[in-house]
Design an enzyme around this catalytic site. Structure first.
Site, PDB file in Angstrom:
ATOM      1  N   ASP A   1       0.847  -1.204   0.000  1.00 47.80           N
ATOM      2  CA  ASP A   1       0.000   0.000   0.000  1.00 47.80           C
ATOM      3  C   ASP A   1       0.880   1.252   0.000  1.00 47.80           C
ATOM      4  OD1 ASP A   1      -2.632   0.771   0.018  1.00 47.80           O
ATOM      5  OD2 ASP A   1      -2.967   0.323   2.145  1.00 47.80           O
TER       6      ASP A   1
ATOM      7  N   GLU B   1      -5.153   4.858  -2.967  1.00 52.48           N
ATOM      8  CA  GLU B   1      -6.546   5.288  -2.833  1.00 52.48           C
ATOM      9  C   GLU B   1      -6.863   6.434  -3.776  1.00 52.48           C
ATOM     10  OE1 GLU B   1      -7.176   6.287   1.301  1.00 52.48           O
ATOM     11  OE2 GLU B   1      -6.502   4.313   1.991  1.00 52.48           O
TER      12      GLU B   1
ATOM     13  N   GLU C   1     -14.425  -0.254  -0.608  1.00 48.84           N
ATOM     14  CA  GLU C   1     -14.545  -0.272   0.861  1.00 48.84           C
ATOM     15  C   GLU C   1     -15.811   0.467   1.308  1.00 48.84           C
ATOM     16  OE1 GLU C   1     -11.000   0.769   3.014  1.00 48.84           O
ATOM     17  OE2 GLU C   1     -12.043   0.739   4.955  1.00 48.84           O
TER      18      GLU C   1
END
Ligand code: KIV
Length: 266
Positions: free
Chosen positions: A84, A116, A183
């Site tokens: 990540d 993200e 998510e």
């Protein structure tokens, strides 16, 4: 055991076979989850909350992610390792994103990176993909933006939200992402996005119709005093570990440990 590669995930989606993903942050748990048959290990920036006692993922640094990714990639032989990119390590430009991703691949041993954000990061995804770095997108609730999202909230609700999510997911796919995490999105919305995409969706709090599922391992194992409502607890490792430590403390205090079996008597 055959190592999982990018093309396997596309094939699994085509066959309707669910993809399994768990987070991991260190060598021993990576080895355990790998042996359990988890397809993808995500070295998530949830490292911050789950392992470092931080209130959010925002303070996590790239150096910390590199160290954790190296430990996980050393512990796993079959699972596909995704590192990540932490807050502040990729948003400013495709070049910044590339430089950070290269560290997770070269120093960390990851096979892919995740970051993200939606359509505004399509150029970032395209550059990494062209450079031989597979990318996983992350849409819906994106914890690094919790200050602008107004806290941990379900996404994909309200006027235009579904259309925006679909546009973001399609844009990441068209830029070259090979999977996208969804998510905290209502299950019917995640199902619609999953049906619209060629690439697999990996859900977390996004219902059963995603192509795969991911959870933070401490949430399924009962480590820590809080876990989200969408995470199912499969074990109580925290209680087991506390019992082991209590027994050790008692035996050291009573001089029951070390016994002759655990000593060099000569
Ligand atoms: O950091 C993380 O663990 C994640 C998952 C919640 C998808 O991004």
């Amino acid at each position: 055991m055959k190592k999982m590669r990018v093309h396997h995930f596309a094939e699994m989606k085509a066959r309707g076979e669910k993809i399994t993903m768990l987070t991991a942050y260190d060598f021993p748990t990576a080895a355990i989850f790998d042996a359990a048959g988890v397809d993808m290990l995500l070295v998530g920036d949830s490292l911050g909350n789950a392992m470092l006692g931080l209130p959010t993922t925002i303070p996590v640094t790239l150096d910390q992610m590199v160290t954790a990714t190296r430990a996980v990639s050393t512990g796993a032989t079959r699972a596909f390792i995704v590192g990540d990119l932490p807050f502040g390590s990729y948003e400013a430009s495709p070049a910044q994103c590339h430089a950070s991703a290269v560290r997770l691949i070269k120093e960390g041993g990851a096979s892919a990176v995740k970051f993200e954000g939606g359509a505004h990061l399509a150029e970032h995804v395209a550059l990494l993909t062209r450079s031989g770095i597979p990318v996983v997108g992350h849409l819906g609730f994106t914890p690094q933006s919790e200050n602008t999202l107004g806290g941990k909230r379900i996404q994909g609700r309200g006027d235009g939200a579904v259309e925006k999510l679909l546009a973001d997911a399609t844009s990441l796919q068209d830029a070259g992402a090979f999977a996208v995490v969804l998510e905290m999105v209502p299950a019917p919305v995640a199902a619609e996005v999953t049906a619209a995409l060629r690439i697999p969706t990996i859900g977390i709090g996004a219902g059963v119709d995603c192509d795969g599922q991911v959870l933070v391992w401490t949430d399924i194992a009962g480590l820590g005093d809080w876990s989200p409502s969408f995470a199912k607890r499969y074990a109580d490792i925290g209680a087991a570990l506390q019992r082991a430590a209590e027994e050790y403390v008692a035996e050291v205090r009573s001089a029951a440990f070390p016994d002759p079996e655990h000593s060099f008597e000569k």
